[in-house]
Design a protein around this motif. Structure first.
Motif, PDB file in Angstrom:
ATOM      1  N   UNK A  17       0.843  -1.203   0.000  1.00 62.07           N
ATOM      2  CA  UNK A  17       0.000   0.000   0.000  1.00 62.07           C
ATOM      3  C   UNK A  17       0.878   1.252   0.000  1.00 62.07           C
ATOM      4  N   UNK A 191      -0.899   1.368 -10.086  1.00 64.29           N
ATOM      5  CA  UNK A 191      -1.844   0.434  -9.481  1.00 64.29           C
ATOM      6  C   UNK A 191      -2.832  -0.014 -10.551  1.00 64.29           C
ATOM      7  N   UNK A 193      -5.898  -2.596 -11.066  1.00 65.84           N
ATOM      8  CA  UNK A 193      -6.798  -3.430 -10.266  1.00 65.84           C
ATOM      9  C   UNK A 193      -6.730  -4.896 -10.678  1.00 65.84           C
ATOM     10  N   UNK A 465     -16.912 -13.484  -6.000  1.00 65.44           N
ATOM     11  CA  UNK A 465     -16.722 -13.276  -4.566  1.00 65.44           C
ATOM     12  C   UNK A 465     -17.010 -14.553  -3.788  1.00 65.44           C
ATOM     13  N   UNK A 469     -14.296 -15.995  -1.202  1.00 69.42           N
ATOM     14  CA  UNK A 469     -14.600 -16.192   0.220  1.00 69.42           C
ATOM     15  C   UNK A 469     -14.533 -17.685   0.563  1.00 69.42           C
ATOM     16  N   UNK A 472     -10.927 -18.720   0.901  1.00 67.26           N
ATOM     17  CA  UNK A 472     -10.289 -18.252   2.144  1.00 67.26           C
ATOM     18  C   UNK A 472     -10.793 -19.062   3.343  1.00 67.26           C
ATOM     19  N   UNK A 473     -12.126 -19.257   3.384  1.00 64.41           N
ATOM     20  CA  UNK A 473     -12.686 -20.009   4.518  1.00 64.41           C
ATOM     21  C   UNK A 473     -12.175 -21.457   4.491  1.00 64.41           C
TER      22      UNK A 473
ATOM     23  N   UNK B   1      -8.082   4.555  -8.608  1.00 66.98           N
ATOM     24  CA  UNK B   1      -8.232   3.105  -8.690  1.00 66.98           C
ATOM     25  C   UNK B   1      -7.920   2.441  -7.355  1.00 66.98           C
ATOM     26  N   UNK B   2      -6.947   3.042  -6.629  1.00 67.52           N
ATOM     27  CA  UNK B   2      -6.618   2.482  -5.302  1.00 67.52           C
ATOM     28  C   UNK B   2      -7.846   2.574  -4.400  1.00 67.52           C
ATOM     29  N   UNK B   5     -10.213  -0.139  -5.145  1.00 64.40           N
ATOM     30  CA  UNK B   5      -9.697  -1.404  -4.629  1.00 64.40           C
ATOM     31  C   UNK B   5      -9.831  -1.465  -3.115  1.00 64.40           C
ATOM     32  N   UNK B   6      -9.573  -0.313  -2.469  1.00 65.78           N
ATOM     33  CA  UNK B   6      -9.680  -0.284  -1.012  1.00 65.78           C
ATOM     34  C   UNK B   6     -11.107  -0.558  -0.568  1.00 65.78           C
ATOM     35  N   UNK B   8     -13.399  -2.149  -2.228  1.00 64.36           N
ATOM     36  CA  UNK B   8     -13.708  -3.553  -2.474  1.00 64.36           C
ATOM     37  C   UNK B   8     -13.067  -4.457  -1.423  1.00 64.36           C
ATOM     38  N   UNK B  11     -15.028  -4.218   1.730  1.00 60.47           N
ATOM     39  CA  UNK B  11     -16.285  -4.963   1.604  1.00 60.47           C
ATOM     40  C   UNK B  11     -16.039  -6.472   1.724  1.00 60.47           C
ATOM     41  N   UNK B  12     -14.992  -6.917   1.035  1.00 57.19           N
ATOM     42  CA  UNK B  12     -14.676  -8.350   1.062  1.00 57.19           C
ATOM     43  C   UNK B  12     -14.312  -8.792   2.481  1.00 57.19           C
ATOM     44  N   UNK B  15     -17.408  -8.968   4.588  1.00 59.52           N
ATOM     45  CA  UNK B  15     -18.167 -10.181   4.281  1.00 59.52           C
ATOM     46  C   UNK B  15     -17.511 -11.388   4.946  1.00 59.52           C
ATOM     47  N   UNK B  16     -16.200 -11.413   4.834  1.00 58.55           N
ATOM     48  CA  UNK B  16     -15.453 -12.513   5.439  1.00 58.55           C
ATOM     49  C   UNK B  16     -15.625 -12.498   6.963  1.00 58.55           C
TER      50      UNK B  16
END
Lengths: 495, 322
Positions: A17, A191, A193, A465, A469, A472-473, B1-2, B5-6, B8, B11-12, B15-16
């Motif tokens: 980052x 960056x 995506x 997604x 997920x 990962x789980x 774009x960052x 991505x951040x 998203x 959000x991911x 959800x996890x």
């Protein structure tokens, strides 16, 4: 800081980052700092070795370039040879000192005892600095590339130091050559995506291979190989096949995580593995196994030895030397030497037997491009590779011999009496292990045939997604990790 | 774009997080304390308790809410958990106070003797794994567990994921039936049969281990801030039974003299039952389960005394009359 540690899972997002948030001109400094922090998390002292190797090869590059400018060509060549030799000697010297001194010491002691000579030989007991074989080879590739005029010498010490220490590749490769990687540190990476997502997915695939498959197989492998006297027949066969898959998943996972990390930040790394166990010959196996090391040996050892542009006998000798050296590169033990030697013999044998094979095929009118033939060749190759793995994995030479002896025992009852589930993996764990192996093989076949093109980005976000997920789980639940287990070190970190 | 991505990524991760918050309770080891704490914390809500008991296993077999109800009509719940260090007691108390305004808080202080900075991980998990996620829980994790364990306290699935192969029906539901009538109390029927080996009664004092002292002070502070009544107790046990434990105070008798002074300075009753054996006709040989814990008969004697103490000193309503 292992890739499969909580620390790395915090370290990497932070590093990447910040990498994207700071201007391009200072990014090298950030990555260099991060790489040294990464390396020093094992043992801060060994950063001195890393820096030494970096400085020597950096200086050699500058000096070779200076020599190139000399008008006297003869003198220029002499100087260049001197600098390259000094760089090689000093780097390999450090490698030998840290990696092989104990081996030589121990064997000298044995020899002196055998000869009944009382020679005082000190025992150094030096700890092997992690990743030394990998970064030394990377640094040496630079010296040789500059010497061969394949790359311009890098004048920016910081960028060069980053090339040697770049954290994703630092401790277990891929061993990038300067001619393919050094220039990437000058490129500005934006960056992107899709690229970042694909890099992260590659890392996720790596984690799956490591914590779900490799470390699970390791439980059975360790049970048998750490107590070889207690197991016989099929138990050893299963443990050996599992080890073959374990070491592939372990090392390939490291390479995938490393490539994924680099990709997130915009770097294009070399592939380290194809689908080695789908190979139908030893030659094909080596075109798919630890590709960057093989390519290094090919460029910097096999070809200088004369490659195959010489007599048959000499080219076989060259092949054999490369495999033996590659064995020793893994470590200073008789077992690695035998492992390398066996593969050398396989390769040479394969070449020598080819005319005979072709004759037989013609004589018996065998169709070679059938599934059964492919399977037969694949099985034969896999068996030969597994046989060599016994020496690679066994703790000592005598244990390898013991395992080979004990393996010659027919005990099919271990399958019927459930004894197979007493090798460290109960039946539920065994099923997950087999499921993991199935997924790996399926992945390999998909990559090999390219018949099932699967580009996840083509699918609906909901589906994508769900896949992320679930993956990962799945890793979190079925992975072998956590406070009850020590995070298993990647096998190749010890080389 | 960052930025995209951040967003998203967040959000991911959310959800996890949601999925893991469903999975965590399934994977957590279902031992006896889970049902009890769930009942005590999340089912008994809305100021229904007059008295709450907290502490380690010594507290579990000290005070029996059923006796207090039968004899005086007081409502109470015993939140004691095995091996509970005093810092964990502090955070469990804060959790209890979220659901009960100003109950009388009774704490057994046996665990002040722990000299280690952190309690045994499994014991701490009895409490923290069974608390719902909240700021208080996060606070508790950061103060009562060593840094290398914190992540697995925040996400217990990291600790318990290996249980995937032993999950049973019980893991998917809460069954508070087994603990419903006992209200957190339990005591065994074994008879110890040996005398108390400790006889060196003294007036001297000794320092409380620093972290235990810090949390004792915090509990006292909390009682003043929140305005609830605090009672300290110490269940009968052989002071010599902890001599072999390396992480324990070497002179508990002296340490509890110090506690008595602190309690007195703060006007907090401190009932050390080890000093009341004669008054209560407490026979160590027959009233103890082992050197450290009372059996049901010993516990009955303590309960009779404590019920009367509550009745005489506090104006608690008799709920049976409603």
């Amino acid at each position: 800081m292992l890739f499969n540690s909580a620390t790395f899972l915090m370290f990497f997002p932070f590093v990447s980052l910040v990498y994207f948030l700071i201007p391009h001109r200072v990014r090298w400094a950030w990555l260099l700092l991060s790489s040294y922090v990464f390396y020093m998390s094992w043992n801060p002292k060994y950063a001195i070795l890393l820096a030494t190797s970096t400085l020597i090869t950096y200086a050699s590059g500058i000096l070779i370039a200076k020599a190139n400018e000399l008008r006297d060509r003869e003198k220029a060549t002499r100087m260049k040879k001197t600098w390259v030799a000094l760089s090689l000697l000093s780097n390999l010297g450090i490698l030998v000192l840290f990696k092989y001194i104990d081996f030589f010491g121990t064997n000298l002691i044995r020899l002196s005892l055998w000869l009944d000579l009382a020679i005082p030989i000190p025992n150094f007991n030096i700890l092997l600095p992690i990743g030394i074989s990998f970064y030394t080879f990377k640094a040496l590739s630079y010296t040789i590339d500059v010497y061969r005029n394949d790359v311009e010498p890098e004048t920016h010490l910081g960028r060069y130091a980053l090339f040697v220490s770049f954290f994703p590749q630092l401790v277990a490769g891929p061993i990038e050559k300067s001619k393919t990687f050094l220039h990437q540190f000058q490129e500005e990476h934006f960056f992107d995506y899709t690229r970042v997502r694909d890099g992260l997915l590659l890392m996720l695939w790596g984690f799956f291979q490591k914590v779900v498959v490799a470390d699970r197989l390791a439980i059975l492998v360790n049970t048998v190989y750490n107590d070889p006297a207690s197991y016989r027949g099929f138990a050893i066969v299963i443990a050996t096949v599992f080890f073959a898959l374990q070491i592939y998943c372990d090392f390939n996972s490291y390479s995938d995580i490393a490539r994924g990390c680099a990709q997130v930040m915009g770097f294009r790394s070399s592939r380290n593995f194809g689908q080695p166990y789908l190979s139908r010959s030893i030659r094909e196996f080596w075109a798919n196994w630890h590709i960057t090391l093989c390519s290094w040996f090919k460029d910097y050892l096999y070809i200088p030895l004369g490659g195959n542009r010489c007599s048959k006998l000499r080219s076989y000798f060259n092949i054999f030397v490369v495999f033996v050296v590659s064995g020793i590169w893994h470590g200073a033990t008789i077992n690695f030497l035998i492992w390398g030697g066996l593969h050398g013999l396989y390769r040479v044998g394969e070449d020598l037997l080819r005319p005979l094979k072709d004759k037989l095929v013609r004589l018996l009118n065998i169709r070679t491009e059938t599934l059964s033939m492919n399977l037969f060749q694949g099985f034969l190759t896999f068996s030969l590779v597994c046989f060599a793995w016994i020496f690679f994995r066994a703790n000592t030479f005598s244990e390898a011999v013991l395992l080979l002896n004990n393996m010659l025992y027919f005990n099919p009852e271990i399958f019927t009496r459930g004894l197979i589930f007493e090798l460290g993996l109960d039946w539920k764990e065994f099923i997950v292990a087999l499921l993991g192996i199935f997924i790996i093989i399926l992945g390999n076949i998909m990559q090999r045939t390219k018949r099932f093109g699967f580009d996840i980005s083509e699918y609906h976000i909901g589906f994508r997604w769900t896949i992320y997920v679930t993956a990962i789980v799945f890793i979190l639940v079925f992975g072998i990790y956590g406070p009850d287990f020590d995070a298993q070190q990647f096998i190749y970190l010890q080389f | 774009m960052i930025k995209k991505a951040l967003i998203k990524s967040i959000l991911l991760l959310t959800l996890l997080g949601l999925i893991l918050s469903v999975l965590n309770p399934i994977f957590i080891l279902k031992e006896g304390h889970r049902n009890k704490l769930y009942q005590g914390l999340y089912e008994h809500q809305g100021d229904s308790l007059d008295v709450v008991f907290l502490g380690s296993s010594h507290m579990i077999n000290s005070f029996n809410p059923n006796i207090l109800w039968d004899k005086y009509g007081f409502t109470s719940f015993n939140y004691g958990t095995g091996g509970e260090p005093i810092d964990v007691t502090y955070y469990l108390l804060k959790e209890v106070l979220k659901f009960h305004d100003n109950p009388i808080v009774v704490i057994d202080l046996y665990y002040l003797g722990l000299t280690d900075e952190y309690g045994n991980e499994e014991y701490v998990r009895y409490v923290l794994d069974n608390m719902k996620m909240s700021v208080n829980k996060i606070d508790a994790i950061f103060h009562t567990t060593p840094s290398h364990n914190r992540l697995s306290f925040l996400l217990p699935i990291l600790k318990y994921h290996g249980r995937w192969k032993e999950l049973s029906e019980q893991d998917f539901k809460f069954d508070v039936f087994s603990t419903y009538y006992a209200k957190g109390y339990s005591a065994g029927e074994n008879i110890y049969g040996k005398n108390n080996t400790f006889s060196n009664h003294t007036k001297e004092t000794a320092e409380i281990p620093p972290k235990a002292k810090l949390y004792l002070d915090k509990i006292i502070e909390l009682s003043k801030e929140e305005g609830f009544e605090l009672i300290f107790t110490l269940a009968p046990h052989d002071y010599n039974s902890t001599l072999e434990i390396p992480s324990w105070h070497p002179e508990p008798a002296k340490m509890f003299n110090q506690v008595a002074e602190i309690a007195e300075d703060n006007n907090i009753p401190f009932i050390n039952y080890n000093n009341l054996f004669d008054d209560l006709d407490f026979d160590f040989k027959t009233d103890m389960y082992n050197a450290g814990h009372m059996n049901i008969w010993g516990s009955n004697k303590i309960n009779a005394h404590f019920g009367e103490f509550l009745h005489n000193n506090y104006h608690l309503p008799d709920h049976r009359k409603k």
